[in-house]
Enzyme design. Structure first.
Site, PDB file in Angstrom:
ATOM      1  N   LYS A   1      41.054 100.675 -22.745  1.00 25.68           N
ATOM      2  CA  LYS A   1      41.653  99.683 -23.628  1.00 25.68           C
ATOM      3  C   LYS A   1      41.319  98.249 -23.917  1.00 25.68           C
ATOM      4  CE  LYS A   1      45.644 102.674 -24.559  1.00 25.68           C
ATOM      5  NZ  LYS A   1      47.109 102.873 -24.755  1.00 25.68           N
TER       6      LYS A   1
ATOM      7  N   ASP B   1      49.840 100.672 -30.844  1.00 26.52           N
ATOM      8  CA  ASP B   1      50.772 101.187 -29.619  1.00 26.52           C
ATOM      9  C   ASP B   1      51.948 100.511 -29.671  1.00 26.52           C
ATOM     10  OD1 ASP B   1      49.330 103.090 -28.162  1.00 26.52           O
ATOM     11  OD2 ASP B   1      48.263 101.560 -26.907  1.00 26.52           O
TER      12      ASP B   1
END
Ligand code: ATR
Length: 302
Positions: free
Chosen positions: A90, A126
């Site tokens: 990520k 997220d």
């Protein structure tokens, strides 16, 4: 859900909905990570594509750290229409992208890839997915304008930034590694929030937990297979709060079980997983995501 969507769902259940064809015009999507075999994203997004009749497929690509740069080049060259990024890439993927959103920059991580003007961009759904899940489930959780965050890793950073953007003004971070917590405090201070940190057994932690309206576990403590673990907080201080665990395997961690026994309102990580997927799907397709279809798929496989 519209009447049309309801009928389509019913037809699908009865086996009367046409199966999707893969052909020369099929759009490709993928999640890049390692490991990815257990990712629920392919099931969730393929169900949504099929439901809306979009000629698209979503798959999972297991990419080693050494091959990440090549994988991004391949993703671009092959004309993938979009995708996701998961652990452990990520943050590492950022230098290989053409651009990232302010959100991703603040969170220091990308979980969604999309095209903008022929450039491959990264964003982070997220944190916003977490807040959407929270607000839709327990709107009162943000009313106290304060929160206690257990953990200071990547997930904590995304959640903390999103919480501050949603109006939380004070955050206590409890983490084993104090230096990581300090780094997160600096970032939150830049965003205008008052943040501080303690270790697990500091009495201040108990006071803050008792005073807070929202407690979020972002650590991996309690995740399968180590279900007997739980963050070492003073559970007697939990009474009325909204308590969230980002873990969804098991559905109810020992942490959430204890909080529920204390009378708290609880939420696991499945809804956040859903909402981050909904936000990504809508960015790729411009269509309203079939949330119930996606949710049902997660419930089926999680
Ligand atoms: P993620 O991206 O999922 O947040 P991470 O960045 O590796 O993953 O962060 C994991 C978090 O769980 C960290 O806050 C970590 O604490 P440290 O910063 O001290 O490592 C926390 N964590 C994991 N195992 C733990 C344990 N056994 N005891 C306490 N905290 C733990």
């Amino acid at each position: 859900m519209s009447l049309f969507q309801g009928l389509r769902l019913l037809l699908k259940d009865l086996g009367g909905c046409k199966e999707m064809q893969i052909d020369g015009k099929t759009r490709l999507y993928a999640v890049l990570g390692n490991p990815v075999a257990h990712s629920l994203s392919p099931a969730m997004h393929n169900a949504a594509f099929e439901f809306l009749g979009l000629n698209s497929i979503y798959t999972a690509c297991c990419i080693s750290a050494e091959k990440l740069e090549q994988a991004v080049a391949g993703f671009k060259a092959l004309g993938f229409s979009g995708g996701n990024v998961t652990v452990p890439h990520k943050t590492a993927i950022i230098p290989y992208l053409d651009g990232i959103t302010d959100e991703a920059r603040l969170m220091g991580a990308v979980n969604t890839l999309y095209w903008q003007d022929d450039h491959l961009w990264g964003t982070n759904t997220d944190g916003p997915g977490f807040v959407k899940a929270l607000v839709e489930t327990y709107p009162e959780a943000l009313e106290g304008k304060n929160a206690v965050l257990l953990g200071a890793g990547g997930a904590a950073r995304a959640v903390a930034v999103a919480l501050v953007q949603a109006g939380i003004k004070e955050i206590l971070i409890i983490n084993r590694s104090r230096d990581k917590a300090q780094a997160l405090i600096g970032l939150l201070a830049d965003l205008g929030a008052q943040a501080w940190e303690t270790g697990w057994d500091d009495p201040v932690a108990g006071e803050a937990i008792a005073d807070s309206r929202l407690i979020v576990n972002t650590t991996s403590l309690g995740m399968e297979p180590r279900k007997e673990e739980a963050p070492p907080i003073d559970y007697s201080r939990l009474l009325h709060q909204v308590v969230v665990d980002l873990i969804y395997k098991p559905r109810e961690t020992l942490f959430l079980y204890r909080a529920r026994q204390q009378g708290c309102k609880t939420m696991n990580g499945l809804r956040m997983l859903l909402e981050q997927g909904v936000l990504a799907f809508e960015r790729w397709t411009g269509e309203k995501a079939p949330v119930q279809v996606m949710s049902r798929e997660l419930e089926r496989w999680a």
